[in-house]
Design an enzyme around this catalytic site. Sequence first.
Site: not given
Length: 315
Positions: A117, A140, A73
């Site tokens: 994450q 997200d 990312k």
Amino acid sequence: MSKHHTPTSQPHCPDMRIFAPMQILDGKLVAQTVKESLKTKTAQHLAAGKKQPHLAAVLVGHDGASETYVASKVKNCEETGFKSTLIRLDTTATEAELVAVVEKLNQDTGIDGILVQLPLPKQINEDRIISLIDPQKDVDGFHPVSVGRMVQGLPSFIPATPYGILLLLEHYNIDTQGKHAVVIGRSNIVGRPISILLNRNSYPGNCTVTVCHSHTQNLAGICRQADIIVAALGRPGFLKADMVKEGAVVIDVGITRVPDPSKKSGYAIKGDVDFEAVAPKCSYITPVPGGVGLMTIAALMKNTLYACEQKNIIS
Ligand code: NAD
């Protein structure tokens, strides 16, 4: 019958059909196309004196797969012209420590997108952390506000993996209207959101969706009725050829590390589809690796630019 199928006109074999050759849905190619477009837009933003998109990633602990995803990312941010900040906490970090990090990022007006994450170590409540992220920075798309807005068809962040699948379907102009889509898996990050999105009155969408899970009976029979199958259960090679009808579109979301001494890393990445056997029956199929995984990161980048552009989407 899908528009991708070509019926034969042979009079003596009325049931025989010639199917268009299988086509790979190339996540590498499409992700690159998406990123090139984001790079151009970012350069235009900067030239116009606007803000550079800035993604903050928080990694707790040292899980191998999470390390790989976060590194990818960050690398993608660099390639796209975004700024990125990586914040690392130790495996033993407390929930209070992570809460403090998220709250600081929420307050920081320079940060457009925040991703924590997953999975988090077991001493930390994931749901609490997700719900603490500012919904305007929820790139997200896991915050209850984002999910609620997505379900209602309002502008929102779409979780990156389902969004990546939509971008793939769109790129290849795959017909979804009126199709029967079978989603295997009902997780909050893949199965449930993609089932909602495929069912939306939109393109890609307007599917009739069946969601299967670990308690589903006659899963093979249900899959055989599907025009589109999304396999997102995390069981390598689960979807076999006899579960797929001729001409189906198969999207393999699975990513499982399987021991493989022939690889330098000691493992191979396997999808949820028995690719070799299933691919010849499909009209379209995603490979693993090289399919949905790369699209997930491209979609995250799209969400980050969106966050930067639309500071006030949550009205
Ligand atoms: P999860 O474990 O949260 O959910 C799995 C789902 O599959 C559950 O709903 C469960 O009911 C269902 N399931 C399990 N066994 C089943 C069976 N035998 N029959 C029918 N349903 C069954 O998993 P997840 O987070 O949704 O991830 C699924 C897979 O996708 C994993 O391999 C994961 O690594 C991968 N993944 C890939 C990406 C990507 O970018 N490509 C992103 C997220 C997850």
